[in-house]
Design an enzyme around this catalytic site. Structure first.
Site, PDB file in Angstrom:
ATOM      1  N   CYS A  80       0.827  -1.213   0.000  1.00  0.00           N
ATOM      2  CA  CYS A  80       0.000   0.000   0.000  1.00  0.00           C
ATOM      3  C   CYS A  80       0.868   1.272   0.000  1.00  0.00           C
ATOM      4  O   CYS A  80       1.510   1.543  -1.015  1.00  0.00           O
ATOM      5  CB  CYS A  80      -0.994  -0.046   1.152  1.00  0.00           C
ATOM      6  SG  CYS A  80      -2.422   0.982   0.856  1.00  0.00           S
ATOM      7  N   HIS A 172      -3.209  -5.360   1.840  1.00  0.00           N
ATOM      8  CA  HIS A 172      -2.534  -5.511   3.133  1.00  0.00           C
ATOM      9  C   HIS A 172      -2.552  -6.953   3.635  1.00  0.00           C
ATOM     10  O   HIS A 172      -3.370  -7.289   4.506  1.00  0.00           O
ATOM     11  CB  HIS A 172      -3.250  -4.654   4.191  1.00  0.00           C
ATOM     12  CG  HIS A 172      -3.080  -3.193   4.045  1.00  0.00           C
ATOM     13  ND1 HIS A 172      -2.039  -2.500   4.625  1.00  0.00           N
ATOM     14  CD2 HIS A 172      -3.818  -2.271   3.405  1.00  0.00           C
ATOM     15  CE1 HIS A 172      -2.146  -1.217   4.349  1.00  0.00           C
ATOM     16  NE2 HIS A 172      -3.222  -1.043   3.605  1.00  0.00           N
ATOM     17  N   GLU A 174      -0.728  -8.252   5.761  1.00  0.00           N
ATOM     18  CA  GLU A 174      -0.430  -8.257   7.202  1.00  0.00           C
ATOM     19  C   GLU A 174      -1.689  -8.085   8.041  1.00  0.00           C
ATOM     20  O   GLU A 174      -1.656  -8.287   9.252  1.00  0.00           O
ATOM     21  CB  GLU A 174       0.607  -7.166   7.525  1.00  0.00           C
ATOM     22  CG  GLU A 174       0.106  -5.727   7.504  1.00  0.00           C
ATOM     23  CD  GLU A 174      -0.063  -5.134   6.092  1.00  0.00           C
ATOM     24  OE1 GLU A 174       0.040  -5.892   5.107  1.00  0.00           O
ATOM     25  OE2 GLU A 174      -0.318  -3.921   6.005  1.00  0.00           O
TER      26      GLU A 174
HETATM   27  N1  GLN Z   1      -3.506   6.444   0.917  1.00  0.00           N
HETATM   28  C1  GLN Z   1      -2.198   6.180   1.427  1.00  0.00           C
HETATM   29  C2  GLN Z   1      -1.138   6.913   0.603  1.00  0.00           C
HETATM   30  O1  GLN Z   1      -1.447   7.423  -0.425  1.00  0.00           O
HETATM   31  C3  GLN Z   1      -1.920   4.695   1.470  1.00  0.00           C
HETATM   32  C4  GLN Z   1      -2.927   4.000   2.355  1.00  0.00           C
HETATM   33  C5  GLN Z   1      -2.442   2.728   2.990  1.00  0.00           C
HETATM   34  O2  GLN Z   1      -1.243   2.477   3.096  1.00  0.00           O
HETATM   35  N2  GLN Z   1      -3.372   1.940   3.490  1.00  0.00           N
HETATM   36  O3  GLN Z   1      -0.021   6.972   0.984  1.00  0.00           O
END
Ligand code: GLN
Length: 188
Positions: A80, A172, A174
């Site tokens: 992410c 994710h 995790e």
């Molecule tokens: N929206 C976040 C970003 O742009 C990422 C979100 C997340 O890691 N769950 O950095």
């Protein structure tokens, strides 16, 4: 075999990655400063806020040491925000490692309230589809020639990719009980 795995611990859900790795029998080092990279077998960059990662990584002098760690061939995985932090092109000016030849859109599926869980078929993972947890997740729009697409959603959004020793997932693992993505990463 037990490995020593670093988890970038500037901000975000590093504790969940650490718990999963420990459950799998690995040693975990929380990485906050360049010298924490010494002796690691691999590095995970968690979810969180990629702009915050960028700011703090610049402040603590981590950008170049993490780049060198990755360029030495050690596995590095971004989930992410960690994916965004790995990317070459995030469509705006924010500090990233610029290692992975992917073009990314942040928050591509909407806001926090638009978070969702959906089964994802990940190439190279045996067994059932992986439960993809997407929280203000990025999508990968295009990848360079050295990048292998590992998973896409029905609308064509690329949500997992690999470039040699580099792995990126929009979702994710995790936050699930499923250790397959972590095991796959440590096998790179
Ligand atoms: N929206 C976040 C970003 O742009 C990422 C979100 C997340 O890691 N769950 O950095």
């Amino acid at each position: 075999m037990a490995k020593t795995v670093g988890v970038l611990a500037l901000q975000g859900d590093f504790a969940e990655h650490a718990q999963m790795l420990q459950r799998m029998g690995h040693r975990v080092v929380e990485v906050r400063l360049p010298h924490h990279l010494e002796g690691l077998d691999a590095l995970i960059m968690p979810g969180g806020e990629s702009t915050t990662f960028g700011k703090l990584a610049v402040r603590w002098g981590l950008i170049e040491p993490i780049r060198q760690f990755a360029l030495s061939g050690k596995p590095v995985w971004g989930t992410c925000a960690g994916l965004i932090f790995l990317a070459k092109d995030v469509g705006r000016d924010q500090p990233t490692l610029g290692l992975m030849d992917i073009q990314v859109t942040r928050n591509a599926f909407g806001r926090q309230i638009d978070s969702f869980i959906t089964p994802v078929q990940v190439r190279g993972l045996a067994g059932p589809a992986f439960m993809g947890v997407f929280i203000r997740a990025p999508r990968i729009n295009t990848v360079g020639s050295g990048v292998e697409v590992l998973a896409e959603l029905d609308d064509g959004a690329i949500v997992a990719a690999r470039q040699g020793n580099l792995l990126a997932t929009s979702f994710h693992p995790e936050l699930t009980q499923d250790t397959r993505m972590h095991a796959f990463f440590l096998s790179l």
